[in-house]
Design a protein around this motif. Structure first.
Motif, mmCIF file in Angstrom:
data_model
loop_
_atom_site.group_PDB
_atom_site.id
_atom_site.type_symbol
_atom_site.label_atom_id
_atom_site.label_comp_id
_atom_site.label_asym_id
_atom_site.label_seq_id
_atom_site.Cartn_x
_atom_site.Cartn_y
_atom_site.Cartn_z
ATOM 1 N N SER A 107 0.840 -1.189 0.000
ATOM 2 C CA SER A 107 0.000 0.000 0.000
ATOM 3 C C SER A 107 0.877 1.243 0.000
ATOM 4 N N ASN A 108 0.376 2.296 -0.581
ATOM 5 C CA ASN A 108 0.934 3.630 -0.368
ATOM 6 C C ASN A 108 -0.181 4.628 -0.673
ATOM 7 N N ALA A 109 0.175 5.893 -0.875
ATOM 8 C CA ALA A 109 -0.863 6.910 -1.056
ATOM 9 C C ALA A 109 -1.828 6.544 -2.186
ATOM 10 N N LEU A 136 -2.022 3.241 -3.669
ATOM 11 C CA LEU A 136 -2.276 1.803 -3.809
ATOM 12 C C LEU A 136 -2.841 1.240 -2.522
ATOM 13 N N LYS A 137 -3.802 0.301 -2.670
ATOM 14 C CA LYS A 137 -4.403 -0.277 -1.477
ATOM 15 C C LYS A 137 -4.244 -1.785 -1.494
ATOM 16 N N ASN A 138 -3.379 -2.286 -0.633
ATOM 17 C CA ASN A 138 -3.383 -3.701 -0.330
ATOM 18 C C ASN A 138 -3.281 -4.604 -1.555
ATOM 19 N N ILE A 139 -2.253 -4.403 -2.349
ATOM 20 C CA ILE A 139 -2.156 -5.162 -3.588
ATOM 21 C C ILE A 139 -1.265 -6.384 -3.425
ATOM 22 N N SER A 140 -1.791 -7.541 -3.847
ATOM 23 C CA SER A 140 -1.008 -8.779 -3.801
ATOM 24 C C SER A 140 -1.134 -9.517 -5.125
ATOM 25 N N ILE A 173 6.673 2.619 -0.620
ATOM 26 C CA ILE A 173 5.463 1.930 -0.173
ATOM 27 C C ILE A 173 5.397 2.069 1.340
ATOM 28 N N SER A 174 4.164 2.153 1.869
ATOM 29 C CA SER A 174 4.029 2.364 3.313
ATOM 30 C C SER A 174 3.884 1.048 4.067
ATOM 31 N N SER A 175 3.370 0.027 3.378
ATOM 32 C CA SER A 175 3.310 -1.283 4.035
ATOM 33 C C SER A 175 3.307 -2.381 2.987
ATOM 34 N N GLY A 176 3.524 -3.611 3.430
ATOM 35 C CA GLY A 176 3.554 -4.739 2.505
ATOM 36 C C GLY A 176 4.977 -5.139 2.162
ATOM 37 N N THR A 177 5.091 -6.256 1.423
ATOM 38 C CA THR A 177 6.430 -6.738 1.080
ATOM 39 C C THR A 177 6.524 -7.075 -0.405
#
Lengths: 499, 319
Positions: free
Chosen positions: A266-268, A270-274, A306-310
């Motif tokens: 996620s970032n400003a 993008l939401k929760n992309i996998s 990115i603010s979270s995720g890997t």
């Protein structure tokens, strides 16, 4: 030959740049009050022909008959005075002036040098009324959408009593209903006796709007045909000498190990992309402009944080902090805006191609020119880049060859994952075909490709799987076998008011 | 295809003008000098001419680097003034203290270059504003340090820069060596190539894996260091400290680069053509002097030459 209703007749026009012929005895004529489409690959000579008509470029030989008057050369002034208006892709408006001021720039109604503001506004409103568009004549142009700015350009052409309006790729900057509006405007212009020359890459549009279609290829006219009776298939064949079925090479159909695993990033924007990208696969990303597709590619490539995720490449956690980091991990990004982000237009082709691998070409801190030349020559052959020589500046290449240079640059880094953002935008069909071939070839070698595209036939033709994005989220995955344009559009737009 | 051939000739001519125009102009000017002011070639005049060219030329190398990354450096005058003050104060006329004084000058110059680079990259201040502010700040700080009274003495040892064998002096040798070094660095090393790339298109450079800021900062540091070299030479040449020691040189250095064909928009230019630009400007000034023209006339000539060069290049670059 000169029938009474022929408004424009360009005869046997030839033009060479630096000895390279751009137009060879091209003849092009237009009937008054009709829409004439001019199609052809980039570098086919469309822009040169138009520049000659606009007086920006002088033909080496040939003649132009316009409204019965014969010219060997036109100047920009003369062309305008004769009633020819050209609307280029990059609109020539002053953003800080109002709509009305732009329309009459340099020709403001005045009394003793004082602009009569009321007249100015009134006349502008009348012109815009004729075009059936809702635009406030007092609005600064910078506040208008691109589509409306284009209408202002058309109004400007009308204010000069233009008999012939040339639109250079007008649809490139329009979306959805804006295009419909443009078509309505064109139809009403034609009904008033204005002649339109419509230049476009998009064949669907050409079929929708044109009365006559002229195909240019390699600086010569392949043919000029009435739209009636011409099939899409025939037109493509005229343009490339290749049939439509052969454009998209079949996928290799087997995928390898996962190479890129994106987990809940996620970032400003993008939401929760996998998702997971496998070796040897082409994964298509579809979605409307602004749905976050480009931002996704940039985030994976480390160009945006990115603010979270890997992000994992070949089992190793990477979360790229910079493009340099991503490149070291075997990634490459072919950006959407080729000239602004993919190329160094003012630098030689040589320097464009070898920039990321300079260290490999260096011995004791010194660049090995011979090895560099070898690399560039290899790339030129492998990708069949047509260029004068390696020291030619990239800006002088056609769009297709420029894109090949960008690809060549990345292939030299031997990436395992290539992110391609609109890989064939603004490229002629011939070069597109070559790029598709290259993508398949890379797949065969195990390279994974993430392809973002707005062209649905391309997404459907090239992808093994298709991910659809909307509002910064993934909203669907479609396997190649069952994917249709309809299915993609539904997912890309549902929840959003269509129309 | 006769017409095609002529348009090819025109293209070749344009390329020639952009690449070699400054050298041809220099050659023509030398021929003019042979006829109009033959005493330009006297050993004495030539020695002074070359020495002054070297002082300007060393600054102009640095200026070319900042222009290549689409910037410019207006603070070089401050760096030169600071260098002369440090040399006079720290050494106070003692030769043995010279290495320390020069070393300190380099250190402070590098810091100034770093400050310029950081302001421009990290704070996104336009180069013109950032380096102008730094120039004013450095001038002010140095004057606060001297309290407006230039104290200390320039060591005798530094007058070595005035020695010359024929018309070849130490500043000239330094200039030639530094130019050769930077020609090599820009053409033959990854650093040089990347510097051009950063100046040509920062976005593409960044997406190609370059740390754009780092290259820009490097250009400003190098520019400051080269100004410092010129400052050392100038201090030895003048022999005393003066606030106006570099006055005019800073802008002349930019002019020389532009006359040589370096573009303000970055990514295009070379230190070799800057060298030719420096010589062109200096020879013109000297000729004007020898012809007995007033200083005002000299400025007018200089201005006209700069405009003519720029006009010629822009003409040659538009198709």
């Amino acid at each position: 030959m000169n029938q009474p209703d022929t408004i424009l007749d360009m005869g046997r026009i030839s033009k060479a740049y630096a000895g390279v012929p751009a137009l060879r005895e091209v003849s092009f004529s237009c009937e008054r009050g009709k829409v004439h489409a001019l199609v052809g690959e980039n570098g086919a000579g469309k822009s040169t022909l138009i520049k000659i008509l606009g007086g920006a470029v002088q033909a080496d030989s040939g003649e132009i008959r316009f409204k019965g008057r014969l010219f060997t050369h036109l100047t920009p002034r003369l062309s305008l005075d004769m009633g020819i208006s050209i609307i280029y892709q990059e609109l020539a408006l002053n953003p800080y002036l109002t709509v009305a001021e732009n329309i009459f720039l340099g020709r403001e109604p005045n009394r003793a040098g004082v602009i009569q503001t009321r007249h100015l506004r009134q006349q502008a409103a009348e012109l815009l009324g004729k075009l059936h568009v809702q635009i406030d004549p007092d609005a600064p142009v910078s506040e208008l959408t691109v589509a409306k700015q284009q209408m202002v350009e058309i109004a400007k052409a009308l204010s000069r009593n233009a008999d012939l309006i040339v639109m250079d790729e007008p649809s490139a900057i329009l979306v959805g209903e804006e295009l419909e509006q443009l078509f309505k405007t064109i139809q009403s212009l034609v009904a008033h006796g204005v002649t339109i020359v419509y230049i476009s890459h998009r064949l669907d549009e050409v079929f929708q709007i044109a009365d006559t279609i002229t195909v240019l290829k390699d600086g010569a006219v392949v043919g000029s045909r009435p739209r009636e009776g011409l099939s899409h298939r025939e037109l493509v064949q005229m343009m490339v000498g290749r049939s439509l079925e052969e454009v998209y090479p079949a996928p290799i159909g087997q995928r390898g190990e996962p190479v890129l695993v994106v987990d809940k990033i996620s970032n400003a924007r993008l939401k929760n992309i996998s998702f997971t990208l496998h070796a040897g696969e082409t994964l298509g990303i579809a979605g409307m402009v602004g749905s976050g597709r480009t931002e996704l590619a940039r985030a994976i490539f480390g160009a945006d944080p990115i603010s979270s995720g890997t992000i994992t490449i070949k089992g190793r956690l990477v979360n790229h902090a910079s493009p340099a980091h991503a490149i070291r991990n075997g990634m490459a990004l072919v950006p959407e805006d080729r000239k602004a982000q993919g190329l160094f237009t003012a630098l030689p082709i040589r320097q464009n191609i070898t920039l990321p691998i300079l260290n490999r070409l260096t011995r004791n801190g010194v660049l090995q020119s011979k090895r560099e030349t070898q690399v560039v020559e290899d790339a030129r052959h492998k990708l069949s880049i047509s260029m004068a020589n390696a020291d030619q500046e990239a800006q002088f290449l056609s769009g297709g060859n420029q894109q090949k240079v960008v690809l060549a640059k990345w292939l030299e880094t031997r990436p395992s994952v290539i992110l391609m953002d609109e890989p064939t935008r603004g490229i002629d069909i011939g070069a597109k075909f070559e790029i598709y071939q290259l993508m398949r070839h890379l797949n065969e070698q195990g390279v994974a490709i993430l392809m973002i595209s707005s062209e649905l036939p391309e997404v459907l033709g090239m992808s093994d799987r298709i991910l659809v994005m909307r509002d910064g989220q993934l909203v669907g995955e479609l396997p190649r076998e069952t994917a249709t344009e309809q299915a993609i559009i539904e997912r890309a737009t549902s929840g959003v008011e269509v129309s | 295809m006769v017409l095609g051939a002529t348009s090819s000739t025109a293209h070749t001519l344009r390329r020639f003008v952009v690449q070699y125009g400054v050298y041809v102009s220099l050659g023509l000017l030398l021929i003019a000098a042979l006829i109009l002011t033959p005493n330009l070639f006297s050993e004495q005049t030539l020695t002074v001419l070359l020495k002054q060219s070297a002082q300007l030329g060393i600054i102009a190398i640095g200026q070319t680097l900042t222009l290549l990354v689409a910037g410019l450096d207006l603070s070089v005058g401050g760096v030169i003034f600071m260098t002369s003050v440090i040399i006079a104060r720290v050494s106070n006329g003692v030769d043995s203290a010279l290495p320390l004084a020069i070393g300190l000058s380099f250190l402070f110059s590098a810091v100034i270059g770093l400050a310029n680079g950081l302001l421009i990259t990290k704070r996104r201040i336009p180069p013109f504003v950032a380096t102008l502010a730094i120039f004013i700040l450095v001038q002010g700080a140095v004057q606060a340090y001297t309290r407006g009274v230039p104290g200390g003495f320039v060591p005798e040892g530094l007058s070595v820069v005035n020695q010359s064998a024929g018309f070849i002096s130490i500043p000239v040798v330094l200039w030639v060596v530094l130019t050769a070094l930077f020609v090599f660095v820009l053409r033959k090393t990854p650093f040089g190539r990347r510097l051009y790339a950063v100046g040509s298109n920062a976005d593409t450079a960044s997406l190609s894996g370059l740390n754009v800021d780092r290259f820009k900062i490097a250009a400003y540091i190098l520019c400051s260091l080269l100004a410092c070299v010129s400052g050392v030479v100038l201090t030895g040449y003048v022999g005393y400290v003066d606030r106006f020691i570099a006055s005019g040189l800073d802008l002349d250095a930019i002019a020389a680069a532009v006359v040589g064909g370096t573009l303000f928009t970055g990514g295009r230019g070379s230190v070799l053509s800057t060298m030719a630009g420096v010589l062109l400007i200096q020879i013109l000034s000297t000729m004007a002097l020898l012809l007995g023209l007033s200083i005002q006339t000299q400025f007018i000539i200089k201005g006209v030459v700069i405009l003519a060069a720029v006009a010629l290049y822009s003409l040659a670059r538009t198709d």
